[in-house]
Design an enzyme around this catalytic site. Structure first.
Site, PDB file in Angstrom:
ATOM      1  N   TYR A   1       0.828  -1.209   0.000  1.00  0.00           N
ATOM      2  CA  TYR A   1       0.000   0.000   0.000  1.00  0.00           C
ATOM      3  C   TYR A   1       0.865   1.262   0.000  1.00  0.00           C
ATOM      4  O   TYR A   1       0.910   2.011  -0.953  1.00  0.00           O
ATOM      5  CB  TYR A   1      -0.924   0.016   1.223  1.00  0.00           C
TER       6      TYR A   1
ATOM      7  N   GLU B   1      -8.792  -4.466   9.255  1.00  0.00           N
ATOM      8  CA  GLU B   1      -7.600  -4.477  10.094  1.00  0.00           C
ATOM      9  C   GLU B   1      -7.930  -4.315  11.564  1.00  0.00           C
ATOM     10  O   GLU B   1      -7.142  -4.659  12.417  1.00  0.00           O
ATOM     11  CB  GLU B   1      -6.652  -3.337   9.685  1.00  0.00           C
TER      12      GLU B   1
END
Length: 402
Positions: free
Chosen positions: A138, A255
């Site tokens: 990312y 997450e």
């Protein structure tokens, strides 16, 4: 009365039942039987740690929350309460830090939500067996918390995409078999548009280079990853070309689910260590330090209640992930500072002799303090999280109401 009020606020009843108690005992017994010298507890030997992932897979403990159709414990879905039980028992047992976490808890639920049948059939079984490890592509040097600014490019070339660019702060990059990459597949678009979510094999010599990043602690858990024409198959674009932002942000919300409860168990152990040190050296007699210890204890309980609340109906609230990140990052950073204050002047000295010709040594508390300086930055900085809450929850834009 208080318990009823708390359950009402949680909007979900986590008073574990008889089946949950049996599940807890099963998890506890399995961990006690299988945790040993070769489990990878505290080990930096990656062969040992990968073997532990396969052991978890054989025991059916990987993917217990995926649902019956995708594997899971005993080929059935564990309830939400049982997922909490497993996360807590795993942490309480002091089991090894999971090297399969990214594949099991981030990628797999993302494939279940956004992937197609072929992608799920290809990747979920190998994750459930603990055979393939994943890392996350990312952040970039110019796109950390501002993920929409990614510049890594993926160009369609027949049946594949060729990827060029750089990712940074990539955990497990040296050991992972695969990486999921957020890349720009439509150069004519900007920001959130024109991004795609690609599944990329790491074993591409000459096309993928990994460089470790040495940190203030002297360790190197994170890496830079360079792509020079790295190949991803066209059928390994999750959600389809151009849908990367929806998939990537959906993954980020995952997450901060059940795994945060296991994190809090670990935090509790760290807090116990600090309290024990304060009692041993007499620092607990200082009323200011004692007040700070009590505050840390109380805030940890609040974090648990908030985490349980967000596993229920509040899970879809726009600001839920950002609130969770703000809570735990600040708490953990303050704990690191408190540990140093409890120790006093001795916190500035290491366990070994230091010389210009040898690296310095740190004990666990010192490493935790230094590492925690980054808690409020990685995974989305505090400023970004507050901006999300202001815009998506409070309806503010730049400090003004819309």
């Amino acid at each position: 009365m208080v318990g009823a009020q708390v359950r009402g606020w949680l909007s979900v009843d986590f008073s574990f039942g008889t089946e949950d108690a049996a599940f807890r005992e099963e998890a506890r017994c399995w961990l006690a039987e299988h945790l040993g010298g070769d489990s990878g507890r505290g080990s930096e030997d990656w062969a040992v740690r990968r073997a532990w992932e396969r052991e978890l897979g054989r025991g059916g403990w990987v993917g217990i929350g995926w649902g019956r159709a995708y594997g899971g414990f005993g080929n059935r879905a564990a309830t939400l309460a049982q997922q909490v039980v497993w996360a807590e028992e795993y942490a309480a047992a002091g089991a090894p830090e999971r090297v399969g976490h990214i594949g099991e808890n981030l990628l797999a639920p993302t494939l279940i939500a956004y992937g197609d049948a072929a992608q799920r059939d290809r990747f979920l079984p190998s994750i459930a067996r603990g055979e393939e490890l994943w890392c996350q592509g990312y952040s970039e040097p110019g796109a950390g918390s501002d993920l929409a600014a990614v510049c890594t490019v993926a160009v369609r070339d027949g049946d594949v995409y060729r990827i060029t660019g750089q990712k940074i702060w990539t955990s497990l990059a040296r050991e992972a078999d695969w990486i999921f990459v957020l890349a720009r597949t439509d150069p004519g678009e900007r920001r959130h548009r024109g991004l795609s979510f690609l599944l990329v094999p790491m074993d591409q010599p000459g096309r993928i280079e990994v460089r470790s990043i040495r940190q203030l602690t002297g360790t190197a858990e994170f890496n830079e990853v360079f792509f020079d024409g790295a190949v991803a198959r066209a059928e390994h674009v999750v959600g389809g070309p151009g849908d990367g932002w929806r998939v990537a942000t959906g993954l980020l919300a995952l997450e901060r689910g059940v795994s945060t409860l296991a994190q809090q168990v670990a935090f509790g152990r760290e807090l116990d260590e600090v309290i024990g040190e304060a009692v041993r050296n007499g620092a607990v007699d200082d009323p200011v330090l004692r007040d700070r210890l009590v505050r840390q204890w109380a805030e940890l309980r609040v974090m648990r209640w908030n985490a349980l609340r967000t596993l229920g109906p509040a899970a879809g609230d726009a600001g839920t992930p950002s609130v969770a990140k703000l809570l735990w990052a600040g708490w953990h950073q303050r704990l690191g500072e408190l540990a140093m204050h409890v120790r006093g002047a001795g916190a500035a000295s290491g366990p070994g002799d230091w010389s210009a010709d040898a690296p310095y040594e740190l004990d666990a508390a010192q490493r935790r303090f230094l590492f925690s300086r980054a808690d409020t930055i990685y995974g989305g900085s505090d400023e970004i999280q507050r901006g999300i809450i202001a815009g998506r929850v409070l309806g503010l834009d730049g400090g003004r109401k819309r």
